[in-house]
Design an enzyme around this catalytic site. Sequence first.
Site, short mmCIF file in Angstrom:
data_model
loop_
_atom_site.label_atom_id
_atom_site.label_comp_id
_atom_site.label_asym_id
_atom_site.label_seq_id
_atom_site.Cartn_x
_atom_site.Cartn_y
_atom_site.Cartn_z
N GLU A 156 0.83 -1.21 0.00
CA GLU A 156 0.00 0.00 0.00
C GLU A 156 0.87 1.26 0.00
O GLU A 156 0.56 2.23 -0.69
CB GLU A 156 -0.94 -0.02 1.21
CG GLU A 156 -1.96 -1.14 1.09
CD GLU A 156 -2.82 -1.27 2.33
OE1 GLU A 156 -2.33 -1.84 3.32
OE2 GLU A 156 -3.96 -0.79 2.31
N GLU A 161 -4.52 -9.10 3.78
CA GLU A 161 -5.17 -8.71 5.03
C GLU A 161 -6.39 -9.55 5.39
O GLU A 161 -6.66 -9.79 6.57
CB GLU A 161 -5.59 -7.23 4.97
CG GLU A 161 -4.46 -6.24 5.17
CD GLU A 161 -3.75 -5.89 3.86
OE1 GLU A 161 -3.89 -6.65 2.88
OE2 GLU A 161 -3.04 -4.88 3.82
C1 LIG Z 1 -2.68 -1.68 7.32
C2 LIG Z 1 -2.40 -2.88 6.52
O1 LIG Z 1 -3.32 -2.94 5.47
C3 LIG Z 1 -2.51 -4.11 7.35
C4 LIG Z 1 -1.42 -5.09 7.08
O2 LIG Z 1 -0.41 -4.82 6.49
S1 LIG Z 1 -1.69 -6.61 7.73
C5 LIG Z 1 -0.23 -7.52 7.40
C6 LIG Z 1 -0.17 -7.97 6.01
N1 LIG Z 1 0.96 -8.85 5.87
C7 LIG Z 1 0.84 -10.18 6.03
O3 LIG Z 1 -0.24 -10.71 6.25
C8 LIG Z 1 2.09 -10.97 5.90
C9 LIG Z 1 2.25 -11.87 7.09
N2 LIG Z 1 3.49 -12.62 7.04
C10 LIG Z 1 3.62 -13.71 6.27
O4 LIG Z 1 2.72 -14.20 5.61
C11 LIG Z 1 4.98 -14.38 6.30
O5 LIG Z 1 5.63 -13.96 7.47
C12 LIG Z 1 5.85 -14.00 5.09
C13 LIG Z 1 5.29 -14.72 3.85
C14 LIG Z 1 5.86 -12.53 4.86
C15 LIG Z 1 7.31 -14.45 5.33
O6 LIG Z 1 7.35 -15.80 5.67
P1 LIG Z 1 8.71 -16.43 6.28
O7 LIG Z 1 9.86 -15.96 5.48
O8 LIG Z 1 8.43 -17.89 6.43
O9 LIG Z 1 8.89 -15.76 7.70
P2 LIG Z 1 8.03 -15.96 9.02
O10 LIG Z 1 8.68 -16.97 9.89
O11 LIG Z 1 6.61 -16.13 8.70
O12 LIG Z 1 8.20 -14.51 9.66
C16 LIG Z 1 9.39 -14.09 10.29
C17 LIG Z 1 9.02 -13.42 11.60
O13 LIG Z 1 8.26 -12.24 11.31
C18 LIG Z 1 7.01 -12.26 11.99
N3 LIG Z 1 6.03 -11.60 11.12
C19 LIG Z 1 5.80 -11.84 9.81
N4 LIG Z 1 4.87 -10.99 9.35
C20 LIG Z 1 4.51 -10.21 10.39
C21 LIG Z 1 3.61 -9.13 10.53
N5 LIG Z 1 2.92 -8.66 9.48
N6 LIG Z 1 3.48 -8.56 11.75
C22 LIG Z 1 4.21 -9.00 12.79
N7 LIG Z 1 5.10 -10.00 12.72
C23 LIG Z 1 5.24 -10.60 11.53
C24 LIG Z 1 6.72 -13.73 12.19
O14 LIG Z 1 5.83 -13.93 13.27
C25 LIG Z 1 8.10 -14.28 12.48
O15 LIG Z 1 8.42 -13.95 13.82
P3 LIG Z 1 9.31 -14.97 14.70
O16 LIG Z 1 10.59 -15.12 13.96
O17 LIG Z 1 9.41 -14.28 16.00
O18 LIG Z 1 8.52 -16.24 14.76
#
Ligand SMILES: C[C@H](O)CC(=O)SCCNC(=O)CCNC(=O)[C@H](O)C(C)(C)COP(=O)(O)OP(=O)(O)OC[C@H]1O[C@@H](n2cnc3c(N)ncnc32)[C@H](O)[C@@H]1OP(=O)(O)O
Length: 669
Positions: free
Chosen positions: A112, A132
């Site tokens: 975004e 999201e």
């Molecule tokens: C206002 C906005 O519109 C709202 C948003 O942005 S909502 C968030 C949207 N983003 C997401 O949904 C992405 C969520 N994350 C993921 O799907 C996966 O982490 C990823 C595909 C990006 C990466 O995967 P991968 O490389 O396997 O790493 P992964 O182990 O999942 O993450 C690494 C660390 O970051 C953390 N993390 C990942 N995304 C996070 C997030 N969005 N917020 C907080 N922590 C997060 C994980 O919990 C993990 O923490 P840990 O090492 O303490 O366990």
Amino acid sequence: MAMAVTMEVGNDGVAVISISNPPLNIINAAMLAALKEKFGEATRRRDVKAIVLTGKGGRFSGGFDINAFQNPSGDTSDRTIESIDLVLNTIEDCKKPVVAAIEGLALGGGLELAMGCHARISAPKTQLGLPELTLGVIPGLGGTQSLPRLVGVSKAIEMMLFSKPIMSEEGKLLGLIDEIATSEELVRVSRLHALEISDGRKPWVRSLHRTDKIGSLSEAQQLLRTAREQAKRTAPNMPQHLACLDAVEEGLLHGGYKGLLKEAAVSKELVQSNTTKALTHLFFAQRATAKVPNITDVGLKPNHVKKVGIIGGGIMGSGIATSLMLSNITVFLKEINSEYLLKGMKTVEGGYYIDTLSNIQSLVARGKVTQDKARKALSMLEGVSDYSEFKEMDMVIEAVIEDIPLKQEIFSELEKVCSSCCILATNTSSIDLNVIGEKTKSQDRIIGAHFFSPAHIMPLLEIIRTEKTSPQVILDLLTVGKIMKKVPIVVLNCTGFAVNRSFFPYMQIPHLLVHLGVDLFRIDRAIRNFGFPLGPFQLQDLGGFRLGKASGKEYENAFPDRTFRSPLTELLLKNGRNGKSNGKGFYVHEKGSKPKPDPSVLPIVDESRKLMNIMPGGKPISVTDEEITEMVLFPTINEACRVLDEGVVARASDLDVASVLGMSFPSYW
Ligand SMILES: C[C@H](O)CC(=O)SCCNC(=O)CCNC(=O)[C@H](O)C(C)(C)COP(=O)(O)OP(=O)(O)OC[C@H]1O[C@@H](n2cnc3c(N)ncnc32)[C@H](O)[C@@H]1OP(=O)(O)O
């Protein structure tokens, strides 16, 4: 390094603003404030002609911090609307051109922010998406408005509703990405692009001002109508899908600014919803399963598992084989004779049942696997009918019927034919591992690898350890599980292990209710309406009554104080019914059509009721659907508490993950 937003101004007059919050450059409120400050500074400085926004460490951003959804501050009424204040007023309406230099991933709030910029340059194979909705919220930094304007309404709906990321190459074709540049060239190309906008040689595009991709209002509304109908069908209990479409529609009807206001209002409500609490809990719970005390935190290094032997080519064995092959692991599938072997191989590859797709074909047909990947996977399979190749195996997974003497014999044999460091795993769903390994001296490398049917689709892997299983063996199976893209949870050995043990009341209480006079199809309906894809009787049809009878015995022996015994399963078997496998269960199963309730099962149910004679005063009890659901689920929760109390799982959240991924418990509760 802690969270930081830095700015460097080069001699070319380009200010590079970088966000950093390793490992994924997650955005939080402090980062948004720091970004605003840096943009303010860049706008004021006379030596800055243009701005590049990028992320440090090879990743643009994984999005907003999900922790913030778990503890949303109670009163958000006077909070700044960041989509307007930062993304629109500060970035999009900036007096100097802003170019996003994207690499690795730009998800959620990350994408975004990038869409607020005037152009986007990306490294190859960068993931772009707005996931999201999987968390119960909707894009909250303007995504519901900017994405449809950049890629068109249809593609934007698809990307948001299915939370499906695309790669930068597709983004380029769609117009979401302006240029692709190698990782090394990314910032240089972005600087040039920003300068060219500033010189008027490249267009200065504000996403929210664009209308060229939106098409006519009537077309857009038709797309929204179809999407709403689909969301009502596929996500009936989740509010975020319709809310997202409402925000998109508001912007189409009344302009981007009004759309942002709607997006903010809807987000504020959703972030407080139980759906968001449940889904964000699951997000972190799923990641926590990877941390196993005394296994993953003691400095052990996983061994590379390259070759796996599978004993038994039935439904489970062939499913596990499929999953391993798709993860580039060589599989030797062993069966006792050439007929069974052929059947097992064909279940994986195709061609045995003329009217049924093989495991691999069905994954290709459902768009889960490309033809190329399927071809590659098929080259990883070899069928064998003896143990001559087993000396080479790094791991063997036994997947034969639940017969203790047979399993004991197989493990004694494996101990002789495999190398002394080969992992010896069993896919049993309930038999005590100590009993299975009783006749061997290899208890330290015996482990449970309990996959859920169909094993090439269901994401859970329950790893069962005994007191003797070595930490290295547990770590190796955990690692294989991750390579297979499963979510592995490590549990202790007990009857039914963590998942089936917790859910045995879920299979039994429906029988108690039926004998108290409740209609069995109504029980299935009530449980489906709660959110499970199948009711408990449909599930018993899938597993088959023979298996149900065998596992029922196990629970009777282990937990006699809380098992319900009835002659029903025995009567069903006597009447020639074995569930889905012979087309006759509680439901009629015909190829090519959905299972239908079978009225001819009711006289058998009545016979069992008469034999049990437990209806109070001989009359059926009267219960509401809600009571049915509670009567089935509360004892299940009680059993899960016992599992936790006995230390079978390390954390309560492991059971939450297992229930959702292994038993299809609705994730949003
Ligand atoms: C206002 C906005 O519109 C709202 C948003 O942005 S909502 C968030 C949207 N983003 C997401 O949904 C992405 C969520 N994350 C993921 O799907 C996966 O982490 C990823 C595909 C990006 C990466 O995967 P991968 O490389 O396997 O790493 P992964 O182990 O999942 O993450 C690494 C660390 O970051 C953390 N993390 C990942 N995304 C996070 C997030 N969005 N917020 C907080 N922590 C997060 C994980 O919990 C993990 O923490 P840990 O090492 O303490 O366990």
